[in-house]
Every structure is written in structure tokens, then in C-alpha cells.
Motif scaffolding. Sequence first.
Motif, PDB file in Angstrom:
ATOM      1  N   CYS A  26      15.952  -1.889  -4.257  1.00  0.00           N
ATOM      2  CA  CYS A  26      15.118  -1.865  -3.046  1.00  0.00           C
ATOM      3  C   CYS A  26      13.645  -2.063  -3.388  1.00  0.00           C
ATOM      4  CB  CYS A  26      15.304  -0.548  -2.295  1.00  0.00           C
ATOM      5  SG  CYS A  26      16.909  -0.349  -1.518  1.00  0.00           S
ATOM      6  N   LYS A  82      15.953   1.520   1.724  1.00  0.00           N
ATOM      7  CA  LYS A  82      14.705   1.775   1.002  1.00  0.00           C
ATOM      8  C   LYS A  82      14.266   3.236   1.075  1.00  0.00           C
ATOM      9  CE  LYS A  82      10.012   0.197   0.360  1.00  0.00           C
ATOM     10  NZ  LYS A  82       8.959  -0.702   0.752  1.00  0.00           N
ATOM     11  N   ILE A 132       9.006  -8.388  -4.596  1.00  0.00           N
ATOM     12  CA  ILE A 132       9.198  -9.839  -4.603  1.00  0.00           C
ATOM     13  C   ILE A 132       8.927 -10.432  -3.226  1.00  0.00           C
ATOM     14  CG2 ILE A 132      10.965 -11.642  -4.834  1.00  0.00           C
ATOM     15  CD1 ILE A 132      12.089  -9.902  -7.165  1.00  0.00           C
ATOM     16  N   ARG A 133       9.380  -9.751  -2.172  1.00  0.00           N
ATOM     17  CA  ARG A 133       9.115 -10.246  -0.814  1.00  0.00           C
ATOM     18  C   ARG A 133       7.621 -10.309  -0.513  1.00  0.00           C
ATOM     19  NH1 ARG A 133      13.474  -7.334   2.982  1.00  0.00           N
ATOM     20  NH2 ARG A 133      15.180  -8.713   2.484  1.00  0.00           N
ATOM     21  N   ASN A 134       6.896  -9.302  -1.011  1.00  0.00           N
ATOM     22  CA  ASN A 134       5.452  -9.257  -0.770  1.00  0.00           C
ATOM     23  C   ASN A 134       4.666 -10.082  -1.793  1.00  0.00           C
ATOM     24  OD1 ASN A 134       5.927  -7.517   1.373  1.00  0.00           O
ATOM     25  ND2 ASN A 134       5.709  -5.690   0.097  1.00  0.00           N
ATOM     26  N   LYS A 135       5.366 -10.739  -2.704  1.00  0.00           N
ATOM     27  CA  LYS A 135       4.748 -11.559  -3.751  1.00  0.00           C
ATOM     28  C   LYS A 135       3.671 -10.787  -4.510  1.00  0.00           C
ATOM     29  CE  LYS A 135       5.945 -15.714  -1.409  1.00  0.00           C
ATOM     30  NZ  LYS A 135       5.628 -16.829  -0.602  1.00  0.00           N
ATOM     31  N   GLU A 136       4.047  -9.564  -4.891  1.00  0.00           N
ATOM     32  CA  GLU A 136       3.133  -8.663  -5.593  1.00  0.00           C
ATOM     33  C   GLU A 136       2.845  -9.186  -6.999  1.00  0.00           C
ATOM     34  OE1 GLU A 136       0.534  -6.035  -6.146  1.00  0.00           O
ATOM     35  OE2 GLU A 136       1.685  -5.767  -4.299  1.00  0.00           O
ATOM     36  N   SER A 138      18.578  -3.520   3.982  1.00  0.00           N
ATOM     37  CA  SER A 138      17.164  -3.248   4.251  1.00  0.00           C
ATOM     38  C   SER A 138      16.933  -1.797   4.669  1.00  0.00           C
ATOM     39  CB  SER A 138      16.649  -4.194   5.330  1.00  0.00           C
ATOM     40  OG  SER A 138      17.361  -4.004   6.543  1.00  0.00           O
ATOM     41  N   TYR A 153      12.174  -3.404  -6.178  1.00  0.00           N
ATOM     42  CA  TYR A 153      11.837  -4.733  -6.683  1.00  0.00           C
ATOM     43  C   TYR A 153      12.001  -5.806  -5.616  1.00  0.00           C
ATOM     44  CZ  TYR A 153      11.286  -2.874 -11.361  1.00  0.00           C
ATOM     45  OH  TYR A 153      10.842  -2.166 -12.448  1.00  0.00           O
ATOM     46  N   ASN A 154      12.958  -5.641  -4.723  1.00  0.00           N
ATOM     47  CA  ASN A 154      13.100  -6.577  -3.613  1.00  0.00           C
ATOM     48  C   ASN A 154      11.850  -6.578  -2.743  1.00  0.00           C
ATOM     49  OD1 ASN A 154      14.505  -8.419  -1.893  1.00  0.00           O
ATOM     50  ND2 ASN A 154      14.872  -6.717  -0.493  1.00  0.00           N
ATOM     51  N   SER A 155      11.312  -5.386  -2.501  1.00  0.00           N
ATOM     52  CA  SER A 155      10.084  -5.264  -1.707  1.00  0.00           C
ATOM     53  C   SER A 155       8.904  -5.937  -2.416  1.00  0.00           C
ATOM     54  CB  SER A 155       9.785  -3.789  -1.464  1.00  0.00           C
ATOM     55  OG  SER A 155       8.550  -3.629  -0.839  1.00  0.00           O
TER      56      SER A 155
END
Length: 171
Positions: A124, A70, A130-134, A67, A126-128
Motif C-alpha cells: 500500500c 491503506k 509510485i502513484r504520487n511520483k514521489e 485501495s 509503495y503503491n501510494s
Amino acid sequence: YLAKMDLGLLTLTLVYSILGTIMIYSASSILTVLSLKVPSTYYFFRQWIILLAGFLCSIFIIRIPTSKYKIPSIFALIGVIIALIGLYLYGKIVNGAQGWYDLGFFNFQPSEFAKTIIILNMACYYNSLIRNKERNIIKYLIPLAMGIVITLLVVMQPDMGSAAIIAGLVI
């Protein structure tokens, strides 16, 4: 730390490192003795020093939670783009490609670092997302645009091999 690591990947890395140094030794031993007047093991030991330095760096890097990558990955990406642009002013031509900086004690090729930095940056980013459900598709294309810029900078050197690898990574 070994319990958290992918042991298959670690094993393959070690095997490929050993095979790579053996190949370097077999391909360069006669050449170095005849042309450079250095011991036949010159490149072999030089490669082992580089591998050892990489291993020591990886021991430090593996302790950092993913984490935390980023922001540094963004700066590293910008740094690689600047380094690739700077090649046109300060780059050394090797085998017809202006893709190296001559730092005296070794040559530095930014496109090699670009490969790792692109992987890290895209992971980093794409993980962000996906976590934010963009849901905005445009945001998913931003790293691809950065990858295309880097690929084009490498193509202009011209270093088609590295450009193809970078394009494949981005895709």
C-alpha cells in the motif's frame, strides 16, 4: 471472482494446504494418540478447521478493493508492534522463545501475522509513493525502518526462523 483471481496462485495454495494437512497428520498421529490421549486425527481436523476459517475470511477480504487497505494496514502494523512488545510481559515460552500468547483455546503468535501485515503495508505504501511520483528517497526507506523494528522485536524473542523470513520480506 475466479475470473479476477490468479488461478495458478489459487491452485498452488490449495495444493500446499492439502499437502500441509497430510504432513501434519503423518507427523502427529502417533504422538497424539500416545501422549495426549486424543484421536489420531485431532491435529488433522484442527488444521482443516483453521483452513476453512481462512478460506471464509478470504471470501470476505477479496471483495474489498485494494485501495481500501491503506489505513487498516497502518493500524494493523501498529497493532503487531504492540503485540510483539507485549510478549515480553505476557508471552508464553515455547521451545525457548517467548513468542506466543496463550489465549486458552489456542495460542497466538504475532510474528506470523506480522509477515502478512508487512507485505500488505509495504504494498500500500509503495503503491501510494509510485502513484504520487514521489522522488524523495527518504520516504522509500520508512517501511524498511518499520520492518527492521519488527525484525528486531522477533529476534529478541528469540525466533530466528520468523525473523529471517520477515527480514527477507522487508528486503
